[in-house]
Design a protein around this motif. Structure first.
Motif, PDB file in Angstrom:
ATOM      1  N   GLN A   1      13.307  26.118  23.020  1.00  0.00           N
ATOM      2  CA  GLN A   1      13.489  26.385  21.671  1.00  0.00           C
ATOM      3  C   GLN A   1      11.779  26.192  21.203  1.00  0.00           C
ATOM      4  O   GLN A   1      11.329  27.008  20.898  1.00  0.00           O
TER       5      GLN A   1
ATOM      6  N   ARG B   1       9.430  29.123  22.760  1.00  0.00           N
ATOM      7  CA  ARG B   1       9.210  30.477  22.015  1.00  0.00           C
ATOM      8  C   ARG B   1       7.542  30.856  21.395  1.00  0.00           C
ATOM      9  O   ARG B   1       7.511  31.649  21.143  1.00  0.00           O
ATOM     10  N   ASN B   2       7.404  29.724  20.751  1.00  0.00           N
ATOM     11  CA  ASN B   2       6.253  29.916  19.723  1.00  0.00           C
ATOM     12  C   ASN B   2       4.697  29.707  21.033  1.00  0.00           C
ATOM     13  O   ASN B   2       4.121  29.278  20.012  1.00  0.00           O
TER      14      ASN B   2
END
Length: 206
Positions: A92, A95-96
């Motif tokens: 998660q 993803r950034n």
């Protein structure tokens, strides 16, 4: 009137003493045998009691071994669940990472450097580009190593002199390739905690 014993009284007394001795010997043998049987029975009772205790301890040790094995299995399951949870969290947060990477490159790349390509493999990023001088590349390495919140451990792979353009428009530049690491969110937070705690302790002292 004088009485004269004509019987062999000495032999009779000797027989009586011998019979008494045998009786005492038989009584002593019976008493000794009784004591031996009593002591043996007492020891046998103590041994039986100790065997019961040993069997109880063995049974309890077996139960403890089973519980320890179960605890070990639970720990392995917990560690596996933690690893899965961490993998999901990393996915998660990763993803950034492109956004953080581009933002940090804008902040840390000095003037006089043109980036040509970026290639990320896991937590390492290979950066290729052109620089006006070696000093510009050194400044880039210092910025990434000392000033970046998301980038770390810069490693200069290659730098060589080359020429861009033709004729009067040709320029001599340096073609470089740098390998840098990109932090995950949890690594960035962990690195920021000690400095924050030291600042808080310094404020308390003041």
């Amino acid at each position: 009137m004088v009485k004269i014993n004509l019987l062999p009284h000495r032999e009779e007394k000797r027989k009586q003493r011998k019979a008494a001795f045998y009786r005492l010997l038989a009584i002593a043998g019976v008493v000794g045998l009784g004591m031996v049987i009593g002591v043996a029975g007492m020891y046998a009772a103590q041994i039986a009691t100790q065997d019961q205790r040993n069997n109880f301890l063995k049974a309890e040790n077996g139960k403890l071994d089973a519980q320890i094995k179960e605890i070990g299995n639970l720990r392995q399951e917990i560690e596996a669940l933690k690893a899965r949870q961490q993998a999901v969290e990393d996915l998660q947060s990763d993803r950034n990472q492109p956004v953080y990477l581009m933002d940090e490159l804008v902040r840390q790349v000095p003037e006089g450097i043109y980036l040509r390509s970026l290639k990320q493999e896991n937590q390492r990023v290979v950066i290729s580009g052109y620089a006006q001088s070696n000093e510009r590349v050194s400044e880039l390495l210092r910025n990434v190593g000392n000033n970046s919140a998301w980038l770390e451990r810069p490693d200069l792979i290659e730098i060589r002199s080359t020429t861009l353009g033709q004729g009067r428009d040709s320029k001599r530049v340096f073609d470089f390739t740098v390998n840098v690491g990109i932090k995950r969110s949890r690594e960035k937070d962990a690195a920021a905690k000690p400095s924050g705690q030291s600042a808080a302790s310094a404020a308390k002292k003041l």
